[in-house]
Design a protein around this motif. Structure first.
Motif, PDB file in Angstrom:
ATOM      1  N   MET A   2       0.823  -1.202   0.000  1.00  0.00           N
ATOM      2  CA  MET A   2       0.000   0.000   0.000  1.00  0.00           C
ATOM      3  C   MET A   2       0.868   1.269   0.000  1.00  0.00           C
ATOM      4  O   MET A   2       0.475   2.293  -0.560  1.00  0.00           O
ATOM      5  CB  MET A   2      -0.925   0.003   1.218  1.00  0.00           C
ATOM      6  CG  MET A   2      -2.009  -1.068   1.166  1.00  0.00           C
ATOM      7  SD  MET A   2      -2.974  -1.049  -0.369  1.00  0.00           S
ATOM      8  CE  MET A   2      -3.689   0.602  -0.305  1.00  0.00           C
ATOM      9  N   GLY A   3       2.046   1.188   0.600  1.00  0.00           N
ATOM     10  CA  GLY A   3       2.961   2.326   0.537  1.00  0.00           C
ATOM     11  C   GLY A   3       3.366   2.624  -0.893  1.00  0.00           C
ATOM     12  O   GLY A   3       3.468   3.797  -1.297  1.00  0.00           O
ATOM     13  N   ASN A   4       3.576   1.568  -1.686  1.00  0.00           N
ATOM     14  CA  ASN A   4       3.890   1.764  -3.102  1.00  0.00           C
ATOM     15  C   ASN A   4       2.727   2.423  -3.841  1.00  0.00           C
ATOM     16  O   ASN A   4       2.916   3.343  -4.644  1.00  0.00           O
ATOM     17  CB  ASN A   4       4.206   0.416  -3.761  1.00  0.00           C
ATOM     18  CG  ASN A   4       5.543  -0.148  -3.343  1.00  0.00           C
ATOM     19  OD1 ASN A   4       6.434   0.601  -2.924  1.00  0.00           O
ATOM     20  ND2 ASN A   4       5.703  -1.453  -3.458  1.00  0.00           N
ATOM     21  N   VAL A   5       1.525   1.928  -3.560  1.00  0.00           N
ATOM     22  CA  VAL A   5       0.334   2.491  -4.218  1.00  0.00           C
ATOM     23  C   VAL A   5       0.186   3.967  -3.862  1.00  0.00           C
ATOM     24  O   VAL A   5      -0.075   4.811  -4.737  1.00  0.00           O
ATOM     25  CB  VAL A   5      -0.936   1.709  -3.810  1.00  0.00           C
ATOM     26  CG1 VAL A   5      -2.173   2.370  -4.424  1.00  0.00           C
ATOM     27  CG2 VAL A   5      -0.836   0.254  -4.256  1.00  0.00           C
ATOM     28  N   GLN A   6       0.349   4.303  -2.605  1.00  0.00           N
ATOM     29  CA  GLN A   6       0.220   5.695  -2.167  1.00  0.00           C
ATOM     30  C   GLN A   6       1.274   6.583  -2.809  1.00  0.00           C
ATOM     31  O   GLN A   6       0.973   7.713  -3.243  1.00  0.00           O
ATOM     32  CB  GLN A   6       0.338   5.765  -0.640  1.00  0.00           C
ATOM     33  CG  GLN A   6      -0.854   5.176   0.094  1.00  0.00           C
ATOM     34  CD  GLN A   6      -0.600   5.017   1.585  1.00  0.00           C
ATOM     35  OE1 GLN A   6       0.400   4.423   2.001  1.00  0.00           O
ATOM     36  NE2 GLN A   6      -1.486   5.566   2.402  1.00  0.00           N
ATOM     37  N   THR A   7       2.494   6.082  -2.916  1.00  0.00           N
ATOM     38  CA  THR A   7       3.568   6.870  -3.522  1.00  0.00           C
ATOM     39  C   THR A   7       3.284   7.148  -4.986  1.00  0.00           C
ATOM     40  O   THR A   7       3.426   8.285  -5.462  1.00  0.00           O
ATOM     41  CB  THR A   7       4.919   6.126  -3.394  1.00  0.00           C
ATOM     42  OG1 THR A   7       5.241   5.980  -2.009  1.00  0.00           O
ATOM     43  CG2 THR A   7       6.030   6.894  -4.100  1.00  0.00           C
ATOM     44  N   TRP A   8       2.852   6.116  -5.727  1.00  0.00           N
ATOM     45  CA  TRP A   8       2.586   6.290  -7.154  1.00  0.00           C
ATOM     46  C   TRP A   8       1.370   7.184  -7.404  1.00  0.00           C
ATOM     47  O   TRP A   8       1.381   8.011  -8.321  1.00  0.00           O
ATOM     48  CB  TRP A   8       2.391   4.928  -7.813  1.00  0.00           C
ATOM     49  CG  TRP A   8       3.670   4.173  -8.021  1.00  0.00           C
ATOM     50  CD1 TRP A   8       4.894   4.698  -8.323  1.00  0.00           C
ATOM     51  CD2 TRP A   8       3.851   2.763  -7.941  1.00  0.00           C
ATOM     52  NE1 TRP A   8       5.820   3.692  -8.436  1.00  0.00           N
ATOM     53  CE2 TRP A   8       5.214   2.495  -8.206  1.00  0.00           C
ATOM     54  CE3 TRP A   8       3.003   1.686  -7.670  1.00  0.00           C
ATOM     55  CZ2 TRP A   8       5.738   1.205  -8.219  1.00  0.00           C
ATOM     56  CZ3 TRP A   8       3.525   0.410  -7.680  1.00  0.00           C
ATOM     57  CH2 TRP A   8       4.871   0.168  -7.956  1.00  0.00           C
ATOM     58  N   MET A   9       0.327   7.025  -6.606  1.00  0.00           N
ATOM     59  CA  MET A   9      -0.854   7.864  -6.799  1.00  0.00           C
ATOM     60  C   MET A   9      -0.550   9.319  -6.447  1.00  0.00           C
ATOM     61  O   MET A   9      -1.042  10.244  -7.107  1.00  0.00           O
ATOM     62  CB  MET A   9      -2.019   7.346  -5.958  1.00  0.00           C
ATOM     63  CG  MET A   9      -2.605   6.025  -6.449  1.00  0.00           C
ATOM     64  SD  MET A   9      -3.196   6.069  -8.165  1.00  0.00           S
ATOM     65  CE  MET A   9      -4.578   7.221  -8.019  1.00  0.00           C
ATOM     66  N   SER A  10       0.267   9.539  -5.433  1.00  0.00           N
ATOM     67  CA  SER A  10       0.662  10.908  -5.071  1.00  0.00           C
ATOM     68  C   SER A  10       1.480  11.536  -6.196  1.00  0.00           C
ATOM     69  O   SER A  10       1.294  12.710  -6.540  1.00  0.00           O
ATOM     70  CB  SER A  10       1.480  10.901  -3.775  1.00  0.00           C
ATOM     71  OG  SER A  10       0.704  10.479  -2.678  1.00  0.00           O
TER      72      SER A  10
END
Length: 212
Positions: A152-160
């Motif tokens: 989820m940290g990866n998802v949050q980083t990419w979406m940001s």
């Protein structure tokens, strides 16, 4: 290496391919539940959208997918990312077309702004696509809290990052005189940013649950 002026022509097929590969019908996200009520699903989506900056836009864009979302925060986040990817890809194709037309115009500043916008949207599409791919893998390694938080940290980083690129898309138009193209691009970019912002908020809500 392709020049900035050639990039729209080279990358347009990529976006069309992305739509085919990553924007399949969202109704396939979840199997139908015979005990599930669509009205419960829409209520759940409305409640989930309360965590976003644009709740009405969130509900309007996602409520049709109630049967896919059901009552799952993970499915809700995944569907929101998928909608964001679809709209950003459409926006990139639209700007690509304008960019090619602007190469034959007299306004060099507008042409440069369109090329820059397209470049930023291309990056945003890549990042949202990466987010969606990661979301599909969440929980695949089992109910590990550590693995879930990493994914989820990866998802949050990419979406940001995608949201930042979409915001940067229109920076070049600050030096462009008012006109139909500038107004249309900026308005459409604002709409896309709202969908991505909502998707990121739902991703954050899902990440906060701590479980896949």
């Amino acid at each position: 290496m392709p020049t900035q002026m050639q990039r729209p022509l080279l990358l347009l097929p990529f976006f069309l391919t992305s739509l085919l590969l990553y924007c399949q019908p969202i109704s396939t996200v979840a199997s139908p539940d015979p005990t599930f009520s669509p009205s419960n699903g829409t209520d759940y989506i409305r409640s989930g959208c309360g965590a976003t900056l644009y709740p009405e836009i969130c509900y309007a864009s996602l409520s049709r997918y109630a049967s896919a979302v059901q009552n799952s925060p993970g499915r809700l986040a995944r569907v929101a990312i998928k909608v964001s990817l679809l709209r950003t890809s459409h926006m990139a194709a639209y700007v690509s077309n304008l960019s090619r037309q602007s190469d034959f115009g007299a306004d060099n500043r507008a042409a440069a702004a369109l090329h820059d916008c397209f470049s930023n949207l291309g990056d945003a599409v890549d990042e949202i696509r990466g987010s969606l791919k990661q979301m599909r893998q969440v929980g695949a390694a089992g109910p590990s809290t550590e693995s879930f938080q990493f994914q989820m940290g990866n998802v949050q980083t990419w979406m940001s990052a995608a949201l930042t690129d979409e915001d940067t898309c229109t920076d070049g138009f600050e030096d462009v005189g008012d006109g139909e193209v500038k107004t249309e691009v900026c308005n459409r970019a604002a709409d896309v940013k709202k969908l991505t912002s909502n998707a990121l908020a739902l991703v954050n809500s899902y990440a906060a649950t701590g479980t896949p």
